[in-house]
Scaffold this motif. Structure first.
Motif, mmCIF file in Angstrom:
data_model
loop_
_atom_site.group_PDB
_atom_site.id
_atom_site.type_symbol
_atom_site.label_atom_id
_atom_site.label_comp_id
_atom_site.label_asym_id
_atom_site.label_seq_id
_atom_site.Cartn_x
_atom_site.Cartn_y
_atom_site.Cartn_z
ATOM 1 N N ASP A 69 16.836 54.056 -40.910
ATOM 2 C CA ASP A 69 15.522 54.019 -40.262
ATOM 3 C C ASP A 69 14.975 55.443 -40.147
ATOM 4 O O ASP A 69 15.381 56.210 -39.275
ATOM 5 N N ASP A 70 14.013 55.785 -41.024
ATOM 6 C CA ASP A 70 13.487 57.156 -41.066
ATOM 7 C C ASP A 70 12.826 57.575 -39.754
ATOM 8 O O ASP A 70 12.990 58.713 -39.307
ATOM 9 N N ASP A 71 12.078 56.672 -39.130
ATOM 10 C CA ASP A 71 11.413 57.007 -37.862
ATOM 11 C C ASP A 71 12.437 57.297 -36.765
ATOM 12 O O ASP A 71 12.296 58.267 -36.014
ATOM 13 N N ALA A 72 13.453 56.463 -36.685
ATOM 14 C CA ALA A 72 14.492 56.665 -35.669
ATOM 15 C C ALA A 72 15.271 57.948 -35.943
ATOM 16 O O ALA A 72 15.621 58.678 -35.009
ATOM 17 N N ARG A 112 14.098 60.641 -37.371
ATOM 18 C CA ARG A 112 13.221 61.756 -36.965
ATOM 19 C C ARG A 112 13.222 61.901 -35.444
ATOM 20 O O ARG A 112 13.281 63.019 -34.924
ATOM 21 N N ARG A 113 13.139 60.771 -34.750
ATOM 22 C CA ARG A 113 13.159 60.798 -33.282
ATOM 23 C C ARG A 113 14.464 61.426 -32.776
ATOM 24 O O ARG A 113 14.453 62.286 -31.900
#
Length: 181
Positions: free
Chosen positions: A31-34, A36-37
Protein backbone atom coordinates in the motif's frame (compact mmCIF):
# COMPACT_ATOMS: atom_id res chain seq x y z
CA UNK A 1 26.44 16.34 26.55
CA UNK A 2 22.93 15.05 27.08
CA UNK A 3 21.96 13.91 30.56
CA UNK A 4 21.49 10.23 31.30
CA UNK A 5 17.75 10.58 31.89
CA UNK A 6 17.30 12.32 28.55
CA UNK A 7 19.36 9.63 26.82
CA UNK A 8 17.25 6.94 28.49
CA UNK A 9 14.01 8.61 27.36
CA UNK A 10 15.29 8.96 23.79
CA UNK A 11 16.37 5.34 23.80
CA UNK A 12 13.00 4.17 25.07
CA UNK A 13 11.07 6.03 22.37
CA UNK A 14 13.56 4.93 19.68
CA UNK A 15 13.29 1.29 20.69
CA UNK A 16 9.49 1.33 20.57
CA UNK A 17 9.51 3.24 17.26
CA UNK A 18 11.85 0.71 15.67
CA UNK A 19 9.80 -2.29 16.73
CA UNK A 20 6.42 -0.88 15.82
CA UNK A 21 7.49 0.77 12.55
CA UNK A 22 9.07 -2.51 11.43
CA UNK A 23 5.84 -4.36 12.10
CA UNK A 24 3.71 -1.75 10.33
CA UNK A 25 6.12 -1.67 7.36
CA UNK A 26 5.58 -5.40 6.95
CA UNK A 27 1.79 -4.96 7.09
CA UNK A 28 1.63 -2.10 4.56
CA UNK A 29 4.11 -3.50 2.06
CA UNK A 30 1.74 -3.27 -0.91
CA UNK A 31 0.00 0.00 0.00
CA UNK A 32 1.90 3.05 -1.31
CA UNK A 33 -0.21 5.58 0.63
CA UNK A 34 0.25 3.72 3.91
CA UNK A 35 3.99 3.35 3.26
CA UNK A 36 4.27 7.11 2.68
CA UNK A 37 2.29 7.80 5.85
CA UNK A 38 4.55 5.46 7.84
CA UNK A 39 7.71 6.96 6.35
CA UNK A 40 6.52 10.46 7.25
CA UNK A 41 5.64 9.48 10.84
CA UNK A 42 9.00 7.80 11.35
CA UNK A 43 10.92 10.68 9.72
CA UNK A 44 9.11 13.24 11.90
CA UNK A 45 9.75 11.20 15.04
CA UNK A 46 13.43 10.75 14.14
CA UNK A 47 13.76 14.48 13.47
CA UNK A 48 12.24 15.25 16.87
CA UNK A 49 14.62 12.81 18.56
CA UNK A 50 17.62 14.20 16.68
CA UNK A 51 16.84 17.84 17.48
CA UNK A 52 19.02 19.67 19.96
CA UNK A 53 17.59 19.34 22.54
CA UNK A 54 15.45 16.37 21.51
CA UNK A 55 11.72 17.00 21.46
CA UNK A 56 10.52 13.89 23.26
CA UNK A 57 6.91 15.03 23.43
CA UNK A 58 6.68 15.34 19.62
CA UNK A 59 8.43 12.01 19.10
CA UNK A 60 6.09 10.40 21.63
CA UNK A 61 3.07 11.82 19.80
CA UNK A 62 4.24 10.16 16.59
CA UNK A 63 4.86 6.94 18.49
CA UNK A 64 1.33 7.16 19.95
CA UNK A 65 -0.03 7.53 16.43
CA UNK A 66 1.83 4.39 15.35
CA UNK A 67 0.45 2.53 18.37
CA UNK A 68 -3.07 3.70 17.55
CA UNK A 69 -2.64 2.72 13.90
CA UNK A 70 -1.37 -0.76 14.80
CA UNK A 71 -4.11 -1.21 17.42
CA UNK A 72 -6.92 -0.25 15.05
CA UNK A 73 -5.66 -2.03 11.93
CA UNK A 74 -3.74 -5.06 13.18
CA UNK A 75 -4.66 -5.64 16.83
CA UNK A 76 -5.33 -9.33 16.17
CA UNK A 77 -2.40 -9.87 13.82
CA UNK A 78 -0.41 -12.92 15.00
CA UNK A 79 2.89 -11.05 14.69
CA UNK A 80 1.72 -7.81 16.33
CA UNK A 81 4.52 -6.93 18.75
CA UNK A 82 3.43 -6.91 22.36
CA UNK A 83 4.97 -4.63 24.93
CA UNK A 84 7.99 -6.31 26.45
CA UNK A 85 7.97 -7.21 30.11
CA UNK A 86 9.53 -4.40 32.19
CA UNK A 87 12.84 -6.21 32.67
CA UNK A 88 13.16 -7.06 28.98
CA UNK A 89 12.11 -3.55 27.93
CA UNK A 90 14.80 -2.13 30.23
CA UNK A 91 17.45 -4.46 28.77
CA UNK A 92 16.51 -3.43 25.24
CA UNK A 93 16.36 0.26 26.15
CA UNK A 94 19.74 -0.06 27.88
CA UNK A 95 21.26 -1.26 24.60
CA UNK A 96 19.80 1.73 22.76
CA UNK A 97 20.94 4.09 25.52
CA UNK A 98 24.48 2.71 25.40
CA UNK A 99 24.60 3.38 21.66
CA UNK A 100 23.31 6.95 22.12
CA UNK A 101 25.73 7.63 24.96
CA UNK A 102 28.60 6.07 23.04
CA UNK A 103 27.94 8.27 20.00
CA UNK A 104 28.04 11.41 22.15
CA UNK A 105 31.51 10.67 23.58
CA UNK A 106 34.82 11.91 22.13
CA UNK A 107 36.87 9.30 20.25
CA UNK A 108 39.62 9.08 22.89
CA UNK A 109 37.03 8.37 25.59
CA UNK A 110 35.35 5.73 23.42
CA UNK A 111 38.73 4.09 22.79
CA UNK A 112 39.45 4.03 26.52
CA UNK A 113 36.00 2.54 27.17
CA UNK A 114 36.65 -0.26 24.68
CA UNK A 115 39.85 -1.14 26.56
CA UNK A 116 38.06 -1.14 29.90
CA UNK A 117 35.19 -3.25 28.50
CA UNK A 118 37.70 -5.76 27.15
CA UNK A 119 39.53 -5.86 30.46
CA UNK A 120 36.24 -6.43 32.28
CA UNK A 121 35.17 -9.24 29.99
CA UNK A 122 38.52 -11.04 29.99
CA UNK A 123 38.96 -10.67 33.75
CA UNK A 124 35.41 -11.79 34.47
CA UNK A 125 35.70 -14.89 32.28
CA UNK A 126 39.09 -15.78 33.76
CA UNK A 127 37.75 -15.51 37.30
CA UNK A 128 34.62 -17.51 36.52
CA UNK A 129 36.75 -20.32 35.07
CA UNK A 130 38.80 -20.71 38.24
CA UNK A 131 38.31 -24.19 39.63
CA UNK A 132 36.92 -24.52 43.12
CA UNK A 133 35.13 -21.16 43.45
CA UNK A 134 32.46 -21.35 46.09
CA UNK A 135 28.97 -20.04 45.38
CA UNK A 136 29.36 -16.90 47.49
CA UNK A 137 32.61 -15.86 45.79
CA UNK A 138 31.10 -16.50 42.37
CA UNK A 139 28.12 -14.28 43.35
CA UNK A 140 30.52 -11.58 44.55
CA UNK A 141 32.38 -11.68 41.23
CA UNK A 142 29.10 -11.38 39.29
CA UNK A 143 27.97 -8.51 41.51
CA UNK A 144 31.18 -6.51 41.18
CA UNK A 145 31.35 -7.18 37.43
CA UNK A 146 27.80 -5.86 37.16
CA UNK A 147 28.80 -2.72 39.02
CA UNK A 148 31.72 -2.24 36.61
CA UNK A 149 29.40 -2.68 33.61
CA UNK A 150 26.93 -0.20 35.09
CA UNK A 151 29.72 2.33 35.67
CA UNK A 152 30.72 1.96 32.01
CA UNK A 153 27.11 2.47 30.92
CA UNK A 154 27.06 5.69 32.91
CA UNK A 155 30.38 6.82 31.46
CA UNK A 156 32.25 6.67 34.78
CA UNK A 157 35.47 5.13 33.54
CA UNK A 158 37.42 5.53 36.78
CA UNK A 159 34.64 3.82 38.74
CA UNK A 160 34.59 0.98 36.19
CA UNK A 161 38.36 0.50 36.52
CA UNK A 162 38.04 0.57 40.32
CA UNK A 163 35.32 -2.12 40.20
CA UNK A 164 37.45 -4.29 37.89
CA UNK A 165 40.32 -4.11 40.40
CA UNK A 166 37.84 -4.99 43.15
CA UNK A 167 36.57 -7.96 41.12
CA UNK A 168 40.14 -9.19 40.64
CA UNK A 169 40.78 -8.85 44.38
CA UNK A 170 37.72 -10.96 45.17
CA UNK A 171 39.00 -13.69 42.87
CA UNK A 172 42.60 -13.50 44.10
CA UNK A 173 41.53 -13.69 47.77
CA UNK A 174 39.50 -16.81 46.99
CA UNK A 175 42.44 -18.32 45.09
CA UNK A 176 44.86 -17.66 48.00
CA UNK A 177 42.41 -19.11 50.52
CA UNK A 178 41.86 -22.27 48.48
CA UNK A 179 45.66 -22.83 48.22
CA UNK A 180 46.23 -22.21 51.92
CA UNK A 181 43.38 -24.44 53.14
Amino acid sequence: MAGLYEIWQRAEVSRRLDVLSGFIAMCVAGDDDARRRLAQLVADADAALSASPPDLSVASEHLDELVWWADTEWADHPYRPVEARPDEADRQTRDYAKDLRHAALPVRVRDRMVGIELSLEVGFLALCRQPGLDCRTRQDIFYVAGRAAMALDLGHLEAAEREIRRMEQVGSVEQRESHCG
